[in-house]
Scaffold this motif. Structure first.
Motif, short mmCIF file in Angstrom:
data_model
loop_
_atom_site.label_atom_id
_atom_site.label_comp_id
_atom_site.label_asym_id
_atom_site.label_seq_id
_atom_site.Cartn_x
_atom_site.Cartn_y
_atom_site.Cartn_z
N GLU A 218 0.98 -1.30 0.10
CA GLU A 218 -0.12 -0.01 -0.24
C GLU A 218 0.94 1.18 0.00
O GLU A 218 2.07 1.18 0.23
CB GLU A 218 -1.13 -0.02 1.14
CG GLU A 218 -0.45 0.07 2.69
CD GLU A 218 -1.43 -0.01 3.71
OE1 GLU A 218 -0.79 0.75 4.85
OE2 GLU A 218 -2.36 -0.36 3.73
N GLN A 219 0.13 2.35 -0.43
CA GLN A 219 1.17 3.48 -0.23
C GLN A 219 1.81 4.03 0.81
O GLN A 219 0.87 3.75 2.11
CB GLN A 219 0.21 5.04 -0.77
CG GLN A 219 0.87 6.03 -1.09
CD GLN A 219 1.48 6.17 -2.46
OE1 GLN A 219 1.45 4.93 -3.03
NE2 GLN A 219 2.28 7.08 -2.56
N GLY A 220 2.61 4.40 1.09
CA GLY A 220 3.60 4.77 2.40
C GLY A 220 3.94 3.61 2.93
O GLY A 220 4.05 2.38 2.65
N PRO A 221 5.00 3.66 4.12
CA PRO A 221 5.36 2.78 4.74
C PRO A 221 4.45 1.66 5.31
O PRO A 221 3.45 1.78 5.96
CB PRO A 221 5.95 3.37 6.31
CG PRO A 221 5.22 4.66 6.05
CD PRO A 221 4.77 5.04 4.94
N SER A 222 4.62 0.38 4.78
CA SER A 222 3.83 -0.80 4.82
C SER A 222 4.77 -2.11 5.58
O SER A 222 4.22 -3.05 5.92
CB SER A 222 2.85 -1.07 3.91
OG SER A 222 3.94 -1.40 2.80
N HIS A 223 6.07 -1.92 5.47
CA HIS A 223 6.71 -2.85 5.91
C HIS A 223 8.04 -2.32 6.60
O HIS A 223 8.57 -1.38 6.10
CB HIS A 223 7.28 -3.59 4.73
CG HIS A 223 7.91 -5.19 5.03
ND1 HIS A 223 7.42 -6.32 5.45
CD2 HIS A 223 9.35 -5.49 5.06
CE1 HIS A 223 8.05 -7.21 5.84
NE2 HIS A 223 9.32 -6.85 5.68
N VAL A 224 8.40 -3.08 7.76
CA VAL A 224 9.71 -2.57 8.49
C VAL A 224 10.50 -3.34 8.66
O VAL A 224 10.12 -4.93 9.12
CB VAL A 224 9.30 -1.83 9.56
CG1 VAL A 224 8.25 -2.66 10.55
CG2 VAL A 224 10.25 -1.07 10.36
N GLY A 225 11.81 -3.34 8.96
CA GLY A 225 12.98 -4.19 9.59
C GLY A 225 13.81 -3.30 10.29
O GLY A 225 13.53 -2.06 10.26
N ILE A 226 14.77 -4.12 10.94
CA ILE A 226 15.74 -3.75 11.81
C ILE A 226 17.04 -3.78 10.93
O ILE A 226 17.58 -4.90 10.61
CB ILE A 226 15.85 -4.24 13.06
CG1 ILE A 226 14.62 -4.08 13.71
CG2 ILE A 226 16.80 -3.58 14.05
CD1 ILE A 226 14.43 -4.93 15.07
N TYR A 227 17.85 -2.58 10.82
CA TYR A 227 19.14 -2.66 10.12
C TYR A 227 20.25 -3.47 11.08
O TYR A 227 20.37 -3.13 12.09
CB TYR A 227 19.63 -1.27 9.78
CG TYR A 227 20.71 -1.20 8.85
CD1 TYR A 227 20.60 -1.62 7.57
CD2 TYR A 227 21.95 -0.88 9.45
CE1 TYR A 227 21.83 -1.70 6.77
CE2 TYR A 227 22.84 -0.70 8.73
CZ TYR A 227 22.88 -1.08 7.05
OH TYR A 227 24.10 -1.06 6.28
N LEU A 228 20.89 -4.28 10.16
CA LEU A 228 21.84 -5.36 10.97
C LEU A 228 23.25 -4.84 10.73
O LEU A 228 24.30 -4.97 11.47
CB LEU A 228 21.75 -6.56 10.52
CG LEU A 228 20.51 -7.18 11.03
CD1 LEU A 228 20.53 -8.60 10.39
CD2 LEU A 228 20.44 -7.43 12.28
N GLY A 229 23.67 -3.61 9.66
CA GLY A 229 24.69 -3.48 9.27
C GLY A 229 25.25 -4.12 7.99
O GLY A 229 24.62 -5.09 7.69
N ASN A 230 26.00 -3.54 7.19
CA ASN A 230 26.56 -4.09 6.08
C ASN A 230 25.56 -4.28 4.96
O ASN A 230 25.54 -5.26 4.21
CB ASN A 230 27.26 -5.44 6.13
CG ASN A 230 28.67 -5.17 7.09
OD1 ASN A 230 29.32 -4.26 6.78
ND2 ASN A 230 28.83 -6.18 7.77
N GLY A 231 24.45 -3.25 4.77
CA GLY A 231 23.50 -3.64 4.06
C GLY A 231 22.35 -4.43 4.34
O GLY A 231 21.61 -4.86 3.54
N LYS A 232 22.35 -5.23 5.42
CA LYS A 232 21.41 -6.37 5.68
C LYS A 232 20.59 -5.89 6.70
O LYS A 232 20.95 -4.92 7.58
CB LYS A 232 22.20 -7.49 6.14
CG LYS A 232 23.29 -7.87 5.40
CD LYS A 232 22.81 -8.84 4.25
CE LYS A 232 23.97 -9.43 3.57
NZ LYS A 232 23.49 -9.79 2.23
N PHE A 233 19.34 -6.39 6.53
CA PHE A 233 18.19 -6.08 7.85
C PHE A 233 17.42 -7.16 7.89
O PHE A 233 17.16 -8.20 7.20
CB PHE A 233 17.37 -4.83 7.30
CG PHE A 233 16.39 -5.37 6.12
CD1 PHE A 233 15.07 -5.46 6.17
CD2 PHE A 233 16.86 -5.25 4.68
CE1 PHE A 233 14.37 -5.77 5.09
CE2 PHE A 233 16.25 -5.49 3.50
CZ PHE A 233 14.95 -5.89 3.80
N VAL A 234 16.90 -7.35 9.18
CA VAL A 234 15.98 -8.53 9.77
C VAL A 234 14.57 -7.93 9.57
O VAL A 234 14.33 -6.82 9.83
CB VAL A 234 16.52 -9.23 10.99
CG1 VAL A 234 16.16 -8.01 12.07
CG2 VAL A 234 15.86 -10.21 11.32
#
Length: 86
Positions: free
Chosen positions: A39-55
């Motif tokens: 959907e329009q706008g923020p609809s998914h979130v993760g936590i940044y782990l470093g080195n371009g990776k997120f969980v």
């Protein structure tokens, strides 16, 4: 993860996006990274782990992905920092 550290964040991706502060100095480990998916706008979130990776959570369970993956890179909205208030 944040609750385990005693930090309260809103439940939904869009509420988290508007509650966080802009990640000054670039994205850092522990920042929330946001994506526009279904959907329009923020609809998914993760936590940044470093080195371009997120969980993040997915339909396949918890996954580690790369911000540079073709799916995520075009949907990336930015990073926000959540700071614990004492």
């Amino acid at each position: 993860v944040f609750a385990m550290l005693g930090v309260s964040v809103p439940r939904t991706a869009d509420a988290q996006y508007y509650a966080g502060s802009r990640a000054k100095g670039g994205v850092k480990t522990g920042d929330l990274v946001f994506f526009q998916t279904y959907e329009q706008g923020p609809s998914h979130v993760g936590i940044y782990l470093g080195n371009g990776k997120f969980v993040h959570a997915s339909s396949h369970g918890v996954m580690v992905s790369s911000l540079s993956d073709s799916y995520w890179s075009v949907r990336y909205l930015g990073a926000k920092r959540v700071i614990a208030r004492r």
